[in-house]
Design a protein around this motif. Structure first.
Motif, PDB file in Angstrom:
ATOM      1  N   GLU A 104       0.907  -1.732   0.007  1.00 37.55           N
ATOM      2  CA  GLU A 104      -0.058   0.363   0.360  1.00 37.55           C
ATOM      3  C   GLU A 104       0.906   1.289   0.203  1.00 37.55           C
ATOM      4  O   GLU A 104       0.543   2.302  -0.273  1.00 37.55           O
ATOM      5  CB  GLU A 104      -1.055  -0.084   0.992  1.00 37.55           C
ATOM      6  N   LYS A 105       2.247   1.082   0.474  1.00 34.50           N
ATOM      7  CA  LYS A 105       2.796   2.557   0.805  1.00 34.50           C
ATOM      8  C   LYS A 105       3.936   2.414  -0.334  1.00 34.50           C
ATOM      9  O   LYS A 105       3.887   3.687  -0.533  1.00 34.50           O
ATOM     10  CB  LYS A 105       3.724   2.332   2.114  1.00 34.50           C
ATOM     11  N   GLY A 106       3.371   1.987  -1.387  1.00 36.43           N
ATOM     12  CA  GLY A 106       4.098   1.821  -2.400  1.00 36.43           C
ATOM     13  C   GLY A 106       3.135   2.078  -3.707  1.00 36.43           C
ATOM     14  O   GLY A 106       3.767   2.232  -5.044  1.00 36.43           O
ATOM     15  N   LEU A 107       2.277   1.821  -3.575  1.00 37.49           N
ATOM     16  CA  LEU A 107       0.975   1.792  -4.763  1.00 37.49           C
ATOM     17  C   LEU A 107       1.005   3.579  -4.793  1.00 37.49           C
ATOM     18  O   LEU A 107       1.278   4.428  -4.391  1.00 37.49           O
ATOM     19  CB  LEU A 107       0.121   1.833  -3.730  1.00 37.49           C
ATOM     20  N   GLY A 108       0.961   4.262  -6.471  1.00 38.76           N
ATOM     21  CA  GLY A 108       1.356   4.879  -7.357  1.00 38.76           C
ATOM     22  C   GLY A 108       2.716   5.359  -7.692  1.00 38.76           C
ATOM     23  O   GLY A 108       3.030   6.000  -8.934  1.00 38.76           O
ATOM     24  N   LEU A 109       3.509   3.986  -7.369  1.00 40.66           N
ATOM     25  CA  LEU A 109       5.035   4.382  -8.025  1.00 40.66           C
ATOM     26  C   LEU A 109       4.655   3.537  -9.591  1.00 40.66           C
ATOM     27  O   LEU A 109       5.317   3.735 -10.300  1.00 40.66           O
ATOM     28  CB  LEU A 109       5.652   2.833  -7.789  1.00 40.66           C
ATOM     29  N   GLN A 110       3.189   2.648  -9.600  1.00 39.21           N
ATOM     30  CA  GLN A 110       3.622   1.700 -10.883  1.00 39.21           C
ATOM     31  C   GLN A 110       2.519   2.531 -11.421  1.00 39.21           C
ATOM     32  O   GLN A 110       1.542   3.661 -11.360  1.00 39.21           O
ATOM     33  CB  GLN A 110       2.145   0.878 -10.323  1.00 39.21           C
ATOM     34  N   ASP A 111       2.682   2.386 -13.519  1.00 40.39           N
ATOM     35  CA  ASP A 111       2.051   3.366 -14.557  1.00 40.39           C
ATOM     36  C   ASP A 111       1.313   2.703 -14.946  1.00 40.39           C
ATOM     37  O   ASP A 111      -0.312   3.112 -15.170  1.00 40.39           O
ATOM     38  CB  ASP A 111       3.232   3.426 -15.657  1.00 40.39           C
ATOM     39  N   GLU A 112       0.640   1.287 -14.678  1.00 39.82           N
ATOM     40  CA  GLU A 112      -0.472   0.789 -15.304  1.00 39.82           C
ATOM     41  C   GLU A 112      -0.727  -0.711 -14.277  1.00 39.82           C
ATOM     42  O   GLU A 112       0.057  -1.595 -13.941  1.00 39.82           O
ATOM     43  CB  GLU A 112      -0.566   0.009 -17.223  1.00 39.82           C
ATOM     44  N   MET A 113      -1.993  -1.088 -13.999  1.00 35.09           N
ATOM     45  CA  MET A 113      -2.074  -2.196 -13.561  1.00 35.09           C
ATOM     46  C   MET A 113      -2.689  -3.762 -14.853  1.00 35.09           C
ATOM     47  O   MET A 113      -2.984  -2.993 -16.245  1.00 35.09           O
ATOM     48  CB  MET A 113      -3.154  -2.386 -12.586  1.00 35.09           C
ATOM     49  N   VAL A 114      -2.227  -4.597 -14.491  1.00 36.64           N
ATOM     50  CA  VAL A 114      -2.808  -5.940 -15.606  1.00 36.64           C
ATOM     51  C   VAL A 114      -3.200  -6.728 -15.143  1.00 36.64           C
ATOM     52  O   VAL A 114      -2.866  -7.367 -13.909  1.00 36.64           O
ATOM     53  CB  VAL A 114      -1.084  -5.836 -15.785  1.00 36.64           C
ATOM     54  N   GLU A 115      -4.288  -7.584 -15.080  1.00 33.69           N
ATOM     55  CA  GLU A 115      -4.765  -8.087 -14.944  1.00 33.69           C
ATOM     56  C   GLU A 115      -5.054  -9.568 -15.322  1.00 33.69           C
ATOM     57  O   GLU A 115      -4.827  -9.999 -16.569  1.00 33.69           O
ATOM     58  CB  GLU A 115      -6.809  -8.125 -14.282  1.00 33.69           C
TER      59      GLU A 115
END
Length: 204
Positions: A104-115
């Protein structure tokens, strides 16, 4: 300590190895268990290669991050209950039934989510073993599936890094090997017999 270890080791290793061959890093693809690899490696990469796109993958059946719903927490940060978006999924080691605090504390680093669709991790892992000689587990197959999907959309010549840190040997009793018979078939026996000094013939 979990994410800091990857910030101090995994992130620098990736960036330094690519720098040594004069290459940029266009995409970094990963899933998450505790989130330490994503958080620490992603933080280092973003600080040292800000143009790199970070792709974070999770099971489609348990899209906790994709749901936009936060995990309810106790005062000490531990989860207060199971996440409402969680459902059982076959990717062992990935995505527990809550969003880990280090993730949770690292969220925002990602540019895209893949399911990852159901079955894709197993199918891709089997394809890696069959076609590339890479024996990885279900999570490794899921990571590679996300990397392949990323490559389909990436500009030609893009450099994509995806780590497969597990081995298929840990999955012998899982659905990954369910379609493989315990005993060799005739085709496999014929291959084995091509080295007659190193074969243990099946008992009659």
């Amino acid at each position: 300590a979990n994410w800091k270890f990857h910030y101090e080791t995994t992130g620098p290793e990736i960036c330094n190895d690519l720098k040594s061959i004069g290459s940029d890093l266009d995409y970094y693809v990963t899933g998450y268990g505790t989130g330490g690899t994503f958080h620490g490696t992603g933080k280092y990469i973003k600080e040292n290669s800000p143009d790199t796109k970070i792709i974070l993958a999770e099971p489609g059946a348990a899209n906790l991050i994709g749901s936009g719903i936060q995990t309810d927490r106790n005062e000490d940060g531990s989860p207060a209950g199971s996440h409402p978006a969680f459902a059982a999924h076959p990717i062992q080691g990935w995505t527990p039934d809550f969003i880990p605090l280090v993730l949770e504390k690292g969220l925002g680093l990602q540019d895209e989510m893949v399911e990852i669709p159901d079955g894709a991790g197993v199918e891709t892992s089997q394809a890696l073993a069959r076609n590339e000689g890479i024996l990885t587990g279900i999570s490794g197959g899921a990571t590679m599936w996300a990397a392949i999907e990323t490559a389909k959309k990436a500009p030609e010549g893009s450099v994509i890094v995806a780590m497969l840190p597990d081995t298929g040997e840990r999955y012998l009793s899982t659905p990954l090997f369910a379609s493989i018979d315990a005993d060799m078939n005739e085709e496999e026996l014929e291959i084995a017999r091509s080295t007659p000094n190193f074969i243990l013939e099946p008992s009659a």
